[in-house]
Design a protein around this motif. Structure first.
Motif, PDB file in Angstrom:
ATOM      1  N   ARG A  70      17.975 -34.716  12.061  1.00  0.00           N
ATOM      2  CA  ARG A  70      17.488 -33.252  12.293  1.00  0.00           C
ATOM      3  C   ARG A  70      18.600 -32.469  12.841  1.00  0.00           C
ATOM      4  N   LEU A  71      19.435 -32.907  14.007  1.00  0.00           N
ATOM      5  CA  LEU A  71      20.223 -32.249  14.698  1.00  0.00           C
ATOM      6  C   LEU A  71      21.440 -31.951  13.789  1.00  0.00           C
ATOM      7  N   SER A  72      21.715 -32.952  12.749  1.00  0.00           N
ATOM      8  CA  SER A  72      22.635 -32.618  11.778  1.00  0.00           C
ATOM      9  C   SER A  72      22.474 -31.557  10.790  1.00  0.00           C
ATOM     10  N   GLY A  73      21.149 -31.690  10.470  1.00  0.00           N
ATOM     11  CA  GLY A  73      20.552 -30.659   9.482  1.00  0.00           C
ATOM     12  C   GLY A  73      20.683 -29.248   9.981  1.00  0.00           C
ATOM     13  N   ILE A  74      20.437 -28.940  11.412  1.00  0.00           N
ATOM     14  CA  ILE A  74      20.527 -27.792  12.086  1.00  0.00           C
ATOM     15  C   ILE A  74      21.808 -27.341  12.195  1.00  0.00           C
ATOM     16  N   ILE A  75      22.639 -28.284  12.541  1.00  0.00           N
ATOM     17  CA  ILE A  75      24.236 -27.921  13.027  1.00  0.00           C
ATOM     18  C   ILE A  75      25.006 -27.471  11.647  1.00  0.00           C
ATOM     19  N   SER A  76      24.746 -28.118  10.810  1.00  0.00           N
ATOM     20  CA  SER A  76      25.457 -28.126   9.335  1.00  0.00           C
ATOM     21  C   SER A  76      24.653 -26.780   8.549  1.00  0.00           C
TER      22      SER A  76
ATOM     23  N   LYS B   8      22.287 -27.083   6.638  1.00  0.00           N
ATOM     24  CA  LYS B   8      21.398 -27.410   5.570  1.00  0.00           C
ATOM     25  C   LYS B   8      19.985 -27.392   5.735  1.00  0.00           C
ATOM     26  N   HIS B   9      19.411 -27.192   6.697  1.00  0.00           N
ATOM     27  CA  HIS B   9      18.069 -27.210   7.237  1.00  0.00           C
ATOM     28  C   HIS B   9      17.930 -25.909   8.158  1.00  0.00           C
ATOM     29  N   ALA B  10      18.726 -24.968   7.930  1.00  0.00           N
ATOM     30  CA  ALA B  10      18.592 -23.764   8.871  1.00  0.00           C
ATOM     31  C   ALA B  10      17.084 -23.017   8.871  1.00  0.00           C
ATOM     32  N   ASN B  11      16.518 -23.165   7.880  1.00  0.00           N
ATOM     33  CA  ASN B  11      15.266 -22.329   7.853  1.00  0.00           C
ATOM     34  C   ASN B  11      14.283 -23.325   8.043  1.00  0.00           C
ATOM     35  N   GLN B  12      14.237 -24.323   7.312  1.00  0.00           N
ATOM     36  CA  GLN B  12      13.163 -25.409   7.361  1.00  0.00           C
ATOM     37  C   GLN B  12      12.919 -26.053   8.618  1.00  0.00           C
TER      38      GLN B  12
ATOM     39  N   LEU C 103      10.759 -17.999   5.129  1.00  0.00           N
ATOM     40  CA  LEU C 103      11.117 -19.277   5.286  1.00  0.00           C
ATOM     41  C   LEU C 103      10.551 -20.390   4.140  1.00  0.00           C
ATOM     42  N   TRP C 104      11.330 -20.786   3.392  1.00  0.00           N
ATOM     43  CA  TRP C 104      11.203 -21.503   2.169  1.00  0.00           C
ATOM     44  C   TRP C 104      11.291 -22.930   2.433  1.00  0.00           C
ATOM     45  N   THR C 105      10.276 -23.659   2.434  1.00  0.00           N
ATOM     46  CA  THR C 105      10.458 -25.253   2.415  1.00  0.00           C
ATOM     47  C   THR C 105      10.374 -25.942   1.148  1.00  0.00           C
ATOM     48  N   GLN C 106      11.122 -26.461   0.833  1.00  0.00           N
ATOM     49  CA  GLN C 106      11.581 -27.205  -0.429  1.00  0.00           C
ATOM     50  C   GLN C 106      11.592 -28.543  -0.532  1.00  0.00           C
ATOM     51  N   GLY C 107      10.705 -29.355  -1.493  1.00  0.00           N
ATOM     52  CA  GLY C 107      10.648 -31.025  -1.322  1.00  0.00           C
ATOM     53  C   GLY C 107      11.961 -31.418  -1.946  1.00  0.00           C
ATOM     54  N   ASN C 108      12.329 -32.604  -1.644  1.00  0.00           N
ATOM     55  CA  ASN C 108      13.585 -32.993  -2.233  1.00  0.00           C
ATOM     56  C   ASN C 108      13.727 -34.304  -2.770  1.00  0.00           C
ATOM     57  N   GLN C 109      12.603 -34.599  -3.457  1.00  0.00           N
ATOM     58  CA  GLN C 109      12.303 -36.227  -3.990  1.00  0.00           C
ATOM     59  C   GLN C 109      10.964 -36.321  -5.003  1.00  0.00           C
ATOM     60  N   TYR C 110      10.959 -37.402  -5.563  1.00  0.00           N
ATOM     61  CA  TYR C 110       9.856 -37.938  -6.405  1.00  0.00           C
ATOM     62  C   TYR C 110       8.852 -37.841  -5.297  1.00  0.00           C
ATOM     63  N   GLY C 111       7.736 -36.761  -5.839  1.00  0.00           N
ATOM     64  CA  GLY C 111       6.490 -36.858  -4.955  1.00  0.00           C
ATOM     65  C   GLY C 111       6.466 -35.450  -4.305  1.00  0.00           C
ATOM     66  N   GLY C 112       7.705 -34.641  -4.392  1.00  0.00           N
ATOM     67  CA  GLY C 112       7.717 -33.474  -4.125  1.00  0.00           C
ATOM     68  C   GLY C 112       7.291 -33.266  -2.445  1.00  0.00           C
TER      69      GLY C 112
END
Length: 546
Positions: free
Chosen positions: A56-62, A64-68, A99-108
């Motif tokens: 999660r911390l990596s997602g915020i710093i990078s 890639k998950h700034a909104n989610q 804020l758009w949350t998007q699924g990333n896999q089989y099962g959404g």
């Protein structure tokens, strides 16, 4: 790419895609499911600390998950279940955040769904009859009721029959007990304020829980699993649907264009039937990219409504403490799970308290829980009190200016990205003030006190985090936050007033069905997933009849 013969293409493998694939497959229809994300194993989807926190911390710093990362579910689930926003961007105006949350896999997104299943009321299908605003649904509660029955029976839903018209009874396999403090809270709210109070309805837990089997709140644990077992379903993962093309003479869809997300290669597949279940905004992106304004080989939307009238639920959250009469110091650190059924509702709908103070249209409900947050005793500031939360979420009116269009910007595969424009109107902001007063009255009736999360939990430097959290700012979070976005390709009675007909088919391209939230003409206030699934079942059972 080796694809066996198929009769229908379902886009998306989440909650609605799973129902669509199952319903078609059980009729002997051969189905190809196209999923933008990868297939993953159960162990890859489970929560796993402390690895998840580091990710999660990596997602915020990078970024890639700034909104989610703003949504509380992100801090509960495996962060790898959320799409990389750098690879899957969208455009928004700075003064109108979404804020758009998007699924990333089989099962959404069914893998991160909280699992609340409330039915619409009869009145929710024709709201304009009460207040004269906006469209009505072209279908009724009675038409959808047997499909609610099927989904609830098939998935195994917990709940109690409370005989409240705002949330009709369903088919339940039992109920998840309220905590003792929740029961006291409910009794106080009912006796002092005459508010309705019910146990929530839904699944016993969501898919983020670490278990050997996929939980039933996920499509891969129920509907999609059963669909695959029929032998009539195959899945093509890691492929984005870019658009579809139509035959000039018949006006029916004849080809669908897909992109391999791993190597960027495009491929055209022939198709006789397309079922769009990609989630509201992703489905709108496909439709907008397939309409004649963007694609000379596409379909024609004569209504002018495509991409317009996007909706979400406006929400207000409050944490609070209430006196604990169970001698907390003598109990263990174990807590009941917070889940779709393991919680409660104050389900007003449009039957709101203090009608003299109502200066807005439509209604709302309040979701809550007490002693279900799993906070260890050593982190609690007051062991003589219990911690709870209330989240009010209300209906948003369909307004043309709230919309999704195609941006001039493209993603790494050359596909135009969504431009989302959405802001709360005065109607919603007035509703949020009413929500706030109602929650304060409810907490006061139970002898509780509203508190900040840093007043309830001992977390070093908690203020640094809570000040930046939009969920805890005291104001309604921006649209998209509640992950209940619907609309943009509304169902209707006439071609000039809607994008799809009462059977969920595009008016001019009848072999394309829109089954996820994009087809909704109004939003009501209840959590939408159960109704989406019921709509999918209804539409797919009609495929051979029309």
């Amino acid at each position: 790419m080796d694809i066996n013969p198929y009769d229908a293409i379902v886009v998306g493998s989440g909650a609605t895609g799973g129902v669509a694939a199952l319903t078609l497959a059980e009729q002997g229809i051969r189905v190809l499911v196209i999923e933008a994300g990868p297939q993953i194993k159960r162990t890859e989807a489970s929560s796993n600390e402390p690895k998840d926190t580091l990710n999660r911390l990596s997602g915020i710093i990078s970024k890639k998950h700034a909104n989610q990362c703003q949504h509380p579910g992100y801090w509960k689930n495996n962060p790898n279940l959320y799409k990389n926003e750098l690879k899957h961007p969208y455009v928004q105006q700075k003064n109108k955040p979404f804020l758009w949350t998007q699924g990333n896999q089989y099962g959404g997104r069914s893998l991160t769904w909280g699992g609340i299943t409330l039915r619409f009321s009869r009145e929710d299908f024709h709201p304009s009859k009460k207040d004269g605003y906006g469209p009505d649904w072209p279908i009724s509660y009675d038409e959808l009721s047997p499909h609610y029955d099927f989904i609830e029976n098939f998935c195994g839903i917990y709940g109690h029959k409370d005989n409240i018209k705002e949330v009709p009874n369903g088919k339940y396999i039992g109920k998840i007990p309220l905590t003792k403090i929740e029961s006291i809270f409910g009794n106080q709210v009912k006796s002092k304020l005459n508010y309705p109070f019910i146990q929530s309805r839904g699944f016993d837990r969501n898919s983020s829980v670490k278990e050997e089997q996929w939980p039933k709140s996920s499509s891969v644990g129920t509907t999609f699993k059963k669909a695959l077992e029929t032998g009539n379903v195959q899945i093509l993962s890691n492929h984005l649907v870019e658009s579809f093309e139509t035959d000039k003479i018949t006006e029916l869809a004849s080809k669908i264009i897909i992109v391999n997300v791993e190597n960027g290669k495009r491929k055209s597949l022939n198709c006789d039937l397309i079922i769009l279940c990609a989630s509201t905004i992703s489905t709108l992106r496909i439709l907008l990219n397939s309409e004649t304004k963007s694609n000379s080989s596409g379909f024609k939307d004569t209504s002018g409504k495509l991409g317009k009238f996007l909706m979400d639920h406006i929400s207000v959250c409050r944490f609070f403490s209430v006196p604990n009469t169970t001698q907390r110091n003598n109990i263990s650190n174990s807590y009941p799970d917070l889940s779709g059924a393991g919680s409660f509702f104050i389900p007003f709908g449009t039957n709101l308290p203090k009608p003299e103070s109502i200066n807005f249209l439509r209604g709302y409900g309040i979701w809550g829980a007490i002693d279900r947050l799993g906070i260890p005793k050593f982190l609690q500031k007051d062991l003589n009190s219990s911690t709870g939360f209330l989240i009010a979420h209300g209906e948003v009116l369909p307004r043309e200016e709230n919309s999704v269009s195609l941006s001039d910007k493209t993603d790494r595969w050359g596909i135009p990205v969504p431009h989302i424009e959405f802001e709360w109107s005065e109607n919603e902001l007035n509703m949020a003030k009413h929500m706030e007063r109602t929650m304060r009255d409810s907490i006061k009736a139970a002898d509780g006190k509203i508190k900040g999360i840093d007043e309830l939990i001992k977390i070093p430097y908690a203020g640094l985090f809570t000040k930046k959290s939009i969920a805890l700012s005291g104001n309604p979070p921006p649209p998209g936050y509640y992950i209940h976005e619907v609309g943009g390709a509304p169902m209707g009675f006439r071609e000039e007033d809607s994008v799809v007909n009462k059977s969920n088919r595009l008016w001019r391209c009848k072999n394309v069905l829109v089954l996820d939230g994009a087809c909704w003409p109004t939003s009501s206030w209840q959590s939408p997933t159960l109704t989406m699934m019921a709509i999918s079942r209804r539409a797919c059972l009609k495929v051979k009849k029309t």
